[in-house]
Write an enzyme that holds these catalytic residues in place. Structure first.
Site, PDB file in Angstrom:
ATOM      1  N   GLU A 188     119.552  66.478-117.681  1.00  0.00           N
ATOM      2  CA  GLU A 188     118.738  67.097-118.741  1.00  0.00           C
ATOM      3  C   GLU A 188     118.850  66.371-120.077  1.00  0.00           C
ATOM      4  O   GLU A 188     117.860  66.151-120.767  1.00  0.00           O
ATOM      5  CB  GLU A 188     119.143  68.569-118.936  1.00  0.00           C
ATOM      6  CG  GLU A 188     118.619  69.516-117.870  1.00  0.00           C
ATOM      7  CD  GLU A 188     119.477  69.519-116.614  1.00  0.00           C
ATOM      8  OE1 GLU A 188     120.542  68.860-116.614  1.00  0.00           O
ATOM      9  OE2 GLU A 188     119.085  70.176-115.640  1.00  0.00           O
ATOM     10  N   HIS A 257     123.219  81.623-115.493  1.00  0.00           N
ATOM     11  CA  HIS A 257     121.792  81.418-115.238  1.00  0.00           C
ATOM     12  C   HIS A 257     120.937  82.549-115.802  1.00  0.00           C
ATOM     13  O   HIS A 257     119.795  82.712-115.394  1.00  0.00           O
ATOM     14  CB  HIS A 257     121.517  81.306-113.731  1.00  0.00           C
ATOM     15  CG  HIS A 257     121.944  79.996-113.139  1.00  0.00           C
ATOM     16  ND1 HIS A 257     123.252  79.618-113.038  1.00  0.00           N
ATOM     17  CD2 HIS A 257     121.218  78.977-112.623  1.00  0.00           C
ATOM     18  CE1 HIS A 257     123.318  78.426-112.452  1.00  0.00           C
ATOM     19  NE2 HIS A 257     122.107  78.002-112.208  1.00  0.00           N
TER      20      HIS A 257
END
Lengths: 454, 339
Positions: A188, A257
């Site tokens: 990322e 998450h």
């Protein structure tokens, strides 16, 4: 002894699916690991393997059946010589443990009493509408903008060959090719930076994060490089780009998450922040985001991806930034929300209506710029406000809204603003704890009753 | 991939007087400019962080000599030399250092954050290593557009230990991006010497793990740098993907103006100044090759001094930005034209 085969949950948010194909027939012997069926979720078609051994006694759901609920009995396995017991095959399904989503939205048709004068400003009355999922709307928005502008491209993990981890980019690789729909390694920080550099170089990247949780790895590039360069360069160069992906809690995926980043990104000058609720929001806002000359954080929600809403059939449907939508007009209390928060807000408004409380529900759609004018105008009318979000309480979006109201409409308030938020805890995994950590529409109802002294 | 020892010696005989004088002039401009910046800092006219490039001049001058029009460059916060070498106006750079309206970023960027679209200079980045993926992104844009431009992405030996550098190496090679990664190894990441930060001191070799060729270059020899730069550019322009140059150099001053530099001895610095100074090196080539006389060089010194003094004057005279500049350039309002 007969064994019941239940419709499996094949993703954290799956509530129902299509039984696309049986690969076994009655009388077959199956053993553990055999593929019995293909099941289509809203994200993918999955093969469903046998866990138990036995002979297929009965197939209870026909091929092609849609909307088979998770945990419904779909087949019976028997042992050699055993008959299929009678009375099986009725749904024993317990409600799916996933947080109950709102009932499938019944668009405007079923709308309740309150006048709808200013509630539907996005398209003309004579425009034809189409039921579309948020997922499809996002894809359509990207495809339309990529057709319109060669400089727009999509990059991220699994966006191309896999067709999107959440199936958002389905079909884009086929239409636009590998040059413009680019699978990245799982890096990322690196690919966000490459995206920003490509924007400096004149392209218009759409950087997909598989979820915004992973964008924390890249947040330096988002804030220090994308958001600040226009200012630092005295207006010479900036980053026209979109960072998008699902934000906030999905279902049962635990603390790392399940975080809502709305308040984080909303704080940064140089960024714009859009957070759609409906499919029309998703399409209109994403098209605007791609065209916006600034870096835009586009916060989607996994639970909303599969929900259907009406989207206008127009050649070029966009929704301007900084313009909130009044989802429901009312006179007794203003409920301000955004993204998935609207599901709680609208549900609460329904319940309040039964008790004779008319709530006005505002969908902010963009958090930066924020349409505080619409909030203030509503509060001046209702004299009460409740904000609704899934994020944490300290430094929340609602906290900011309440400060704006206090500073600009203090004299109009008949009660303190209540900020309904997620609980101040990391997201737990256990189903019951997760349910409590999230917001409920009952909490919103209670807050509205508190501010209306009912 | 073997390190090709730069062919500086053989190059020397082919180098024209004109070229040598050009290098001399440009390196001298950077040194005098930086000395002046140090002075202005001491006078309180420049604030905050100010990272000087003195000692490293041959790196950017050599590579700029190898670059073509339209090639891009991006670097860290030690950026004054890069800007001067790519042709940005010393007045605008100095006025940015003093935080004035006449600066490249209207005084809003400062020493670490300057840009010039016209000269394809993309900053000026203050977060160690962050410019590396950005540089690869610029190269991505060029490849996407189908031109043959190359991006020089400069970073130091400190940044070379950042994770995002290796994420970028991987993607740059995977996608054959036309980017030259230039590791300016000046031996110290702030106060930590290379020996104290890594056991694999040959930094260019880390690229081998990703399939990226590279080499070590003597960064105190402008001709060696230029020759290596030409090899790197040729590799990138021909579509073969990225290339790494680990340029061994040395910074004479502290990490920033506020660095007392206790981590190394005065003798160490003096030795490099005496024996390996990049400007002295070219000066010697000019004199021994009879390309120039002492008087010629004095004339150049004088000319450069005038340019730097003019820049300093401009930077002092230029007004502070108007207060309403506080609120400009946060958002772009103009929607760009379709590509």
């Amino acid at each position: 002894m007969a064994t019941e085969i239940l419709m499996p949950a094949l993703s954290p948010t799956m509530e129902e699916g299509t039984l696309a194909k049986w690969l076994i027939k009655e009388g077959d012997t199956v053993s553990s690991g055999d593929i019995m069926a293909e099941i289509e979720t809203d994200k993918a078609t999955m093969e469903f393997e046998a866990v138990d051994e036995g002979i297929v006694g009965k197939l209870l759901v026909a091929e092609g059946t849609e909307g088979v609920k998770v945990n419904d009995v779909i087949a019976i396995l028997v042992e050699d010589g055993e008959d299929v017991p009678t009375g099986t095959g009725e749904s024993k399904a317990e409600p799916a443990p996933a947080p109950a989503a709102e009932p499938t939205p019944e668009p405007a048709a079923a709308a309740p009493a309150t006048p709808a004068a200013d509630t539907s400003p996005d398209w003309d009355a004579d425009v034809e509408l189409k039921q579309t999922t948020v997922r499809e709307a996002l894809r359509d928005a990207m495809a339309e903008e990529m057709r319109r502008d060669e400089a727009v491209f999509l990059m991220g993990e699994e966006v191309a060959e896999y067709q999107g981890a959440y199936k958002i980019s389905q079909g884009l690789l086929d239409e636009f090719g590998a040059k413009r729909v680019i699978d990245t390694p799982i890096t990322e920080h690196g690919f966000a930076g490459i995206g920003v550099g490509a924007a400096f170089g004149g392209l218009k990247p759409i950087v997909e994060f598989m979820t915004f949780n992973f964008a924390m790895q890249a947040i330096d590039q988002i804030i220090n490089s994308a958001a600040k360069t226009l200012y630092m360069s005295g207006g010479q160069m900036g980053a026209q780009m979109v960072f998008r992906g699902p934000n906030g809690a999905a279902a049962r995926v635990g603390a790392q998450h399940s975080q809502d980043y709305s308040a984080w990104y909303m704080q940064i000058p140089g960024l714009k922040v859009a957070i759609p609720y409906s499919a029309a929001d998703a399409k209109g806002l994403l098209k605007s985001a791609i065209r916006d000359p600034n870096p835009v954080i586009f916060l989607e929600n996994e639970i909303l991806y599969g929900k259907s809403f009406e989207v206008p059939i127009l050649d070029d449907f966009t929704i301007p930034f900084g313009k909130a939508k009044i989802e429901r007009a009312g006179s007794d209390v203003t409920i301000v929300s955004f993204g998935i928060g609207l599901t709680y807000a609208l549900e609460a408004a329904e319940k309040l209506a039964e008790d004779g409380i008319n709530a006005e529900v505002i969908n902010l759609r963009t958090l930066r710029p924020m349409d505080t004018e619409t909030i203030l105008a509503s509060v001046r009318k209702t004299n009460r406000c409740v904000t609704v979000e899934e994020g944490w309480p300290q430094g929340s979006v609602g906290g900011y809204i309440s400060s704006v109201i206090m500073q600009q409409a203090f004299d109009y308030l008949d009660a303190p603003v209540i900020t309904c938020t997620g609980k101040d805890v990391p997201m737990p995994y256990a189903a019951n704890l997760e349910k409590h950590a999230l917001l409920t529409s009952d909490e919103v109802v209670k807050a509205c009753k508190d501010v209306t002294y009912r | 991939m073997p390190a090709k020892k730069a062919a500086a010696k053989s190059a020397k005989s082919n180098v024209s007087a004109e070229e040598l004088l050009g290098h001399y002039r440009e390196m001298l401009l950077i040194r005098r400019f930086e000395e002046k910046a140090g002075q202005l800092y001491g006078m309180g006219l420049i604030g905050g962080f100010c990272h000087l490039y003195i000692g490293q001049e041959a790196v950017v001058v050599g590579l700029e000599a190898a670059a073509d029009e339209g090639d891009k460059r991006i670097t860290s916060y030690r950026d004054h030399g890069h800007m001067l070498a790519c042709g940005m106006d010393p007045k605008g750079v100095m006025a940015e250092l003093t935080g004035r309206e006449g600066g490249y970023s209207k005084g809003k960027g400062g020493s670490m954050h300057m840009f010039s679209k016209e000269k394809h200079f993309y900053g000026g980045h203050g977060i160690v290593g962050a410019q590396v993926p950005l540089g690869a992104g610029l190269a991505f844009a060029d490849k996407y557009k189908g031109n043959d431009r190359v991006t020089f992405t400069y970073f130091g030996d400190g940044a070379a230990n950042q994770g995002q550098v290796y994420e970028t190496y991987n993607m740059a090679e995977l996608w054959d991006l036309p980017v030259v990664f230039v590791i300016e190894n000046n031996q110290y990441a702030m106060g930590t010497s290379v020996q104290r930060s890594t056991k694999s001191p040959s930094m260019w070799k880390r690229g081998v793990a990703y399939g990226i060729p590279g080499e070590e270059v003597d960064g105190m020899d402008v001709l060696a740098v230029k020759t290596a730069g030409e090899r790197a550019i040729k590799h990138c322009r021909s579509g073969k993907g990225p290339y790494i140059l680990e340029v061994k150099t040395y910074r004479y001053r502290g990490h920033s103006m506020s660095d007392p530099a206790k981590y190394r001895t005065r003798e160490e610095v003096q030795k490099v100044r005496d024996e390996r100074d990049p400007i002295e090196h070219v000066r010697e080539l000019l004199l021994t090759g009879k390309h120039a006389t002492e008087d010629d060089l004095k004339a150049i010194d004088k000319e450069i001094k005038a340019v730097v003094n003019e820049a300093a004057e401009f930077a002092k005279e230029s007004p502070e930005p108007a207060l309403d500049e506080l609120w400009t350039d946060i958002y772009a309002t103009e929607v760009q034209q379709e590509a």
